[in-house]
Scaffold this motif. Sequence first.
Motif, PDB file in Angstrom:
ATOM      1  N   GLU A 220     -23.489 -26.367  22.191  1.00 53.78           N
ATOM      2  CA  GLU A 220     -24.498 -27.239  22.760  1.00 53.78           C
ATOM      3  C   GLU A 220     -25.309 -28.033  21.584  1.00 53.78           C
ATOM      4  OE1 GLU A 220     -26.578 -24.622  25.241  1.00 53.78           O
ATOM      5  OE2 GLU A 220     -25.408 -24.508  26.728  1.00 53.78           O
TER       6      GLU A 220
ATOM      7  N   THR B 241     -22.017 -20.282  22.194  1.00 53.67           N
ATOM      8  CA  THR B 241     -22.479 -21.408  23.312  1.00 53.67           C
ATOM      9  C   THR B 241     -23.742 -22.395  22.437  1.00 53.67           C
ATOM     10  OG1 THR B 241     -21.911 -19.802  24.958  1.00 53.67           O
ATOM     11  CG2 THR B 241     -23.448 -21.724  25.521  1.00 53.67           C
TER      12      THR B 241
ATOM     13  N   VAL C 253     -21.186 -14.479  22.236  1.00 55.02           N
ATOM     14  CA  VAL C 253     -20.902 -15.274  23.301  1.00 55.02           C
ATOM     15  C   VAL C 253     -22.251 -16.313  23.223  1.00 55.02           C
ATOM     16  CG1 VAL C 253     -20.677 -16.154  25.653  1.00 55.02           C
ATOM     17  CG2 VAL C 253     -19.548 -14.209  24.309  1.00 55.02           C
ATOM     18  N   ALA C 254     -23.204 -15.954  23.199  1.00 53.16           N
ATOM     19  CA  ALA C 254     -24.625 -16.733  23.360  1.00 53.16           C
ATOM     20  C   ALA C 254     -24.901 -17.608  22.102  1.00 53.16           C
ATOM     21  CB  ALA C 254     -25.764 -15.806  23.502  1.00 53.16           C
TER      22      ALA C 254
END
Length: 78
Positions: free
Chosen positions: A71, A67, A63-64
């Motif tokens: 971004e 993300t 997930v990191a």
Amino acid sequence: MLFRTKPTGRHAAPARPRWWRRWFRPFVAADDGMSTAEYAIGTIAAAAFGALLYSVVTGDSVVAALTGLVEQALTAEF
């Protein structure tokens, strides 16, 4: 007539049984019900793989990483 075809129907010669068919038949007929068991094992394996994949994708590191990738793409300068 350009192509000769084998006669069919009443005039066709009877098919000779091949020795390998008589030899192979008991092995083929011996696995009655085998496909149902194979489908059951395949379904269980697919469900387990799906659960494993879901746990990996929803983990913190994935997930990191996703993300951070999104971004970075949104803040890119053109």
